[in-house]
Design an enzyme around this catalytic site. Structure first.
Site, PDB file in Angstrom:
ATOM      1  N   ASP A  18     -11.145  11.124  -0.252  1.00  0.00           N
ATOM      2  CA  ASP A  18     -11.058   9.666  -0.394  1.00  0.00           C
ATOM      3  C   ASP A  18     -12.122   8.990   0.463  1.00  0.00           C
ATOM      4  OD1 ASP A  18      -8.920  10.003  -2.046  1.00  0.00           O
ATOM      5  OD2 ASP A  18      -7.410   9.253  -0.644  1.00  0.00           O
ATOM      6  N   ASP A 296       2.656   9.098  -2.977  1.00  0.00           N
ATOM      7  CA  ASP A 296       2.532  10.553  -2.759  1.00  0.00           C
ATOM      8  C   ASP A 296       3.423  10.964  -1.591  1.00  0.00           C
ATOM      9  OD1 ASP A 296       0.515  10.402  -4.654  1.00  0.00           O
ATOM     10  OD2 ASP A 296      -1.071  10.293  -3.137  1.00  0.00           O
TER      11      ASP A 296
HETATM   12  C1  26A Z   1      -7.317  11.715 -12.298  1.00  0.00           C
HETATM   13  N1  26A Z   1      -7.162  10.763 -11.225  1.00  0.00           N
HETATM   14  C2  26A Z   1      -7.485   9.385 -11.534  1.00  0.00           C
HETATM   15  C3  26A Z   1      -6.692  11.165  -9.970  1.00  0.00           C
HETATM   16  C4  26A Z   1      -6.571  10.316  -8.866  1.00  0.00           C
HETATM   17  C5  26A Z   1      -6.025  10.850  -7.679  1.00  0.00           C
HETATM   18  N2  26A Z   1      -5.625  12.126  -7.578  1.00  0.00           N
HETATM   19  C6  26A Z   1      -5.768  12.881  -8.651  1.00  0.00           C
HETATM   20  N3  26A Z   1      -6.291  12.449  -9.830  1.00  0.00           N
HETATM   21  N4  26A Z   1      -6.862   9.011  -8.638  1.00  0.00           N
HETATM   22  C7  26A Z   1      -6.508   8.755  -7.363  1.00  0.00           C
HETATM   23  N5  26A Z   1      -6.020   9.864  -6.781  1.00  0.00           N
HETATM   24  C8  26A Z   1      -5.520  10.050  -5.414  1.00  0.00           C
HETATM   25  O1  26A Z   1      -4.360   9.306  -5.272  1.00  0.00           O
HETATM   26  C9  26A Z   1      -4.156   9.161  -3.876  1.00  0.00           C
HETATM   27  C10 26A Z   1      -3.320   7.949  -3.638  1.00  0.00           C
HETATM   28  O2  26A Z   1      -2.090   8.061  -4.251  1.00  0.00           O
HETATM   29  C11 26A Z   1      -6.476   9.562  -4.344  1.00  0.00           C
HETATM   30  O3  26A Z   1      -7.343  10.597  -3.945  1.00  0.00           O
HETATM   31  C12 26A Z   1      -5.530   9.120  -3.234  1.00  0.00           C
HETATM   32  O4  26A Z   1      -5.545  10.003  -2.137  1.00  0.00           O
END
Ligand code: 26A
Length: 341
Positions: A18, A296
């Site tokens: 992130d 999460d």
């Molecule tokens: C496929 N996508 C859009 C994603 C994500 C994700 N993790 C996996 N796939 N889009 C955001 N995140 C993660 O969600 C967390 C917050 O809930 C981010 O990396 C962030 O740590």
């Protein structure tokens, strides 16, 4: 209480670093983003990653939704390596950062490595209580089923599987493989709706795995979008929860459980034809550091108890507590000792 052992829980997801920064509404508007998006990066979003780095004093934090959840789960458990994790990274510095963080938190990572792609990143744009997530999956998008075949001992060893809806954008065949194994061996598959766009743009693979899901998590906007896409004909969360519970199910030995969170409003738990409400203590706006990873964290807290076969009251209480802790911190960070109350 049931005994904790190595690899009891296996997660599949997108390992992302992130890149988090506080921005203003103008910046969101400039990039055509809302305050609470969770989307896949398109080409037009790519300058954001450099801008955050160069102009916004960005922080680099281990992320990826499932990896966050497992890190929080391990933080709460006294014993390392109860949770294992599959996901694809590149062969670069960012992969090392992610692996180091996850291992320090006690997660047994088993990454697939892609030589041609960089480790995925997620831009996290913070505005007050809100966070917009723009994920550039890169290597994470190249996870393939053969990683599961090669490491099938992890699957055989686990009793609980946790997979994000986000992972439907990467490898539905991998999810189905694990889902079928769970059904055939009467193990538990837990999934998360993850973001509204999953129910819209990945409807077909989502509906293919739904029958295998024993426990489904979602928040209110994800549930509303799911209901709309499935023509449930209602915007009432309780009616939506009951309809989700009664969607087709493969393993009839277990009733499907649906858990819907709604920010500071009560968590709803649906089982058969009952719904229970669990109040959440409101957090003062001035105490919020950022809400990135709160959802999460909730699941991580929940899982830490669920895999010990604790009651839903305990699972949800620890889930709420964990989400709260994450909101007090930047990103999904887990330093210090977890306090149960
Ligand atoms: C496929 N996508 C859009 C994603 C994500 C994700 N993790 C996996 N796939 N889009 C955001 N995140 C993660 O969600 C967390 C917050 O809930 C981010 O990396 C962030 O740590």
């Amino acid at each position: 209480m049931s005994e904790l052992r190595d690899g009891l829980l296996l997660g599949l997801g997108n390992p992302l670093l992130d890149i988090s920064a506080i921005v203003d509404n103008e910046y969101l508007a400039k990039h055509d983003l809302g305050p609470d998006n969770a989307i896949l990066a398109e080409d037009k979003h790519m300058p954001i990653f450099t801008e955050l780095q160069e102009k916004y004093n960005a922080e680099y934090i281990a992320g990826g939704s499932v990896q966050n959840t497992l890190r929080v789960c391990q933080w709460i458990l006294d014993k390392p390596n109860v949770a294992a994790y599959f996901g694809c990274v590149g062969q670069d510095k960012n992969a090392e950062i992610l692996e180091k963080r996850a291992r320090a938190d006690g997660v047994d990572v088993c990454y697939q490595k892609n030589e041609e792609q960089l480790t995925g990143r997620c831009a996290v744009l913070i505005t007050g209580k809100h966070r917009s997530l723009i994920a550039h999956l890169a290597a994470a998008n190249f996870f393939s089923e053969d990683h599961i075949d090669k490491n099938f001992k992890y699957v055989e060893n686990a009793e609980y599987f946790y997979i994000s809806g986000f992972f439907l954008t990467v490898s539905p065949p991998s999810i189905l493989k694990v889902a079928k194994h769970a059904k055939e061996n009467n193990k538990s598959l837990l999934m998360n709706l993850s973001a509204p766009f999953i129910s819209q743009l990945f409807k077909e693979p989502l509906m293919q795995v739904i029958p295998y899901i024993d426990l489904l998590f979602g928040n209110e906007s994800e549930a509303l979008t799911f209901a709309k896409e499935q023509n449930f004909g209602t915007e009432n969360l309780k009616e939506i929860g009951f309809k989700m519970v009664s969607l087709p199910k493969e393993n009839e030995n277990r009733p499907r459980i649906v858990i819907l969170t709604q920010g500071s409003h009560p968590v709803l738990l649906f089982e058969n034809n009952t719904v229970r409400e669990f109040p959440v203590q409101e957090i003062k706006e001035c105490d919020i550091v950022d809400t990135n990873g709160a959802g999460d964290g909730f699941v991580g807290g929940f899982l830490s108890q669920f895999i010990q076969k604790k009651s839903f009251d305990d699972c949800i209480a620890v889930g709420i507590r964990a989400a709260r802790e994450i909101i007090f911190r930047s990103g999904c960070s887990t330093e210090g000792e977890f306090k149960f109350c």
